[in-house]
Design an enzyme around this catalytic site. Structure first.
Site, PDB file in Angstrom:
ATOM      1  N   GLU A  83      67.673  40.030 -51.728  1.00  0.00           N
ATOM      2  CA  GLU A  83      68.300  40.304 -50.438  1.00  0.00           C
ATOM      3  C   GLU A  83      69.731  39.787 -50.347  1.00  0.00           C
ATOM      4  O   GLU A  83      70.497  40.209 -49.472  1.00  0.00           O
ATOM      5  CB  GLU A  83      67.475  39.664 -49.308  1.00  0.00           C
ATOM      6  CG  GLU A  83      66.080  40.225 -49.122  1.00  0.00           C
ATOM      7  CD  GLU A  83      66.066  41.546 -48.369  1.00  0.00           C
ATOM      8  OE1 GLU A  83      67.146  42.115 -48.126  1.00  0.00           O
ATOM      9  OE2 GLU A  83      64.962  42.013 -48.041  1.00  0.00           O
ATOM     10  N   GLU A 114      51.147  31.823 -65.512  1.00  0.00           N
ATOM     11  CA  GLU A 114      51.526  30.642 -64.741  1.00  0.00           C
ATOM     12  C   GLU A 114      51.115  29.344 -65.442  1.00  0.00           C
ATOM     13  O   GLU A 114      51.639  28.270 -65.123  1.00  0.00           O
ATOM     14  CB  GLU A 114      50.925  30.681 -63.345  1.00  0.00           C
ATOM     15  CG  GLU A 114      49.435  30.465 -63.287  1.00  0.00           C
ATOM     16  CD  GLU A 114      48.948  30.338 -61.853  1.00  0.00           C
ATOM     17  OE1 GLU A 114      48.371  29.281 -61.535  1.00  0.00           O
ATOM     18  OE2 GLU A 114      49.135  31.279 -61.057  1.00  0.00           O
TER      19      GLU A 114
END
Length: 297
Positions: A83, A114
């Site tokens: 963004e 992960e």
């Protein structure tokens, strides 16, 4: 580590009957839990402020803001990073989001990624990490090996490091210069940290990126004056920003914006000072892009 002992993994005594509730009762229960998030984040504001200052310092030194996480945490970092270019007019790559397992993990979980601490280090090495960069590790649990591996490597390189976790005294907090730990309590759905924990992390990231961009000269008053007017909606917003910041008519605002290729910041400076476009851009450059400083000096 006993994962069941983590606050984010324990059962919430206020939501033990989710499957017996009516729909309106169900959404009310979720909403009641969500009201706890802002207060948990509020308790961390001194640490968030330190992270904002560190992020702004990194940008001013030519560094980057690099988020890294797995699952929901990783996706939130990528979202915030993506963004920044349209909102603040910064180049792609100035704010980076890394997710364990790579871009494909945004849409589909990459099992086991992960749990690989080396992968966190390798992903930062692939970015040619340097000491001017800020690395923000995101993990609701606070114990994700991918994030710990990345933070450890970032510390070796000499980066300032930030950890955002929703468990107190977490392992990633001990690997970072700045630890932000909004403890939102057990999730409404046990262990589903995309709920309150994810919301808390999003609120923190909003403040870090937006606050850093304010301090990096990308905002005048409360206007995103370095926004890129890349569609009809944003062209309209650019016109409205010039009108609101200067008091001129929309026709005048649009006329001036056409002289700056719809670059809002020099347009405002032109209207308020009478400078032409090249002179306005030069003055902004002389003040490191800060519009308020250019107007006052």
């Amino acid at each position: 580590m006993n994962l069941g002992a983590l606050v984010s993994e324990t059962r919430n005594p206020e939501t033990m009957d989710l499957d017996a509730l009516t729909t309106i009762e169900l959404v009310n229960r979720f909403n009641q839990q969500d009201t706890l998030v802002a207060q948990a984040v509020k308790a961390t504001l001194p640490e968030v402020a330190r992270a904002v200052d560190a992020a702004a310092l990194a940008l001013k030194a030519g560094g980057r803001i690099i988020y890294m996480g797995a699952g929901t945490s990783g996706r939130l970092g990528v979202l915030d990073a993506s963004e920044c270019p349209p909102t603040f007019g910064v180049p792609h790559g100035l704010v980076v989001g890394l997710i364990a397992g790579g871009p494909g993990a945004l849409l589909k979980a990459v099992e086991g990624a992960e749990d690989n601490a080396q992968l966190g280090e390798d992903d930062l090495k692939a970015l040619s990490l340097n000491a001017a960069d800020l690395v923000v590790g995101l993990a609701a649990s606070g114990r994700t090996p991918y994030v710990i591996g990345g933070l450890k490597y970032a510390n070796v390189v000499g980066c300032t490091t930030v950890a955002v976790s929703c468990n107190p005294d977490s392992p990633i907090a001990h690997e970072a210069d700045i630890a932000i730990s909004p403890v939102v309590g057990p999730e409404a759905l046990t262990g589903s940290t995309r709920l309150k924990s994810g919301t808390a992390q999003k609120l923190v990231l909003n403040m870090i990126s937006t606050g850093a961009m304010v301090k990096f000269g990308k905002v005048y008053q409360n206007l995103m004056v370095d926004m890129k007017a890349t569609n009809i909606k944003l062209v309209d917003r650019a016109c409205r920003m010039v009108v609101e910041a200067t008091g001129v008519t929309r026709d005048v605002a649009e006329s001036v914006l056409k002289q700056t290729d719809f670059d809002v910041k020099p347009a405002i400076l032109m209207v308020l000072t009478g400078l032409d476009a090249p002179a306005a851009r030069a003055k902004l450059t002389a003040h490191q892009g800060f519009l308020r400083a250019a107007l006052e000096n």
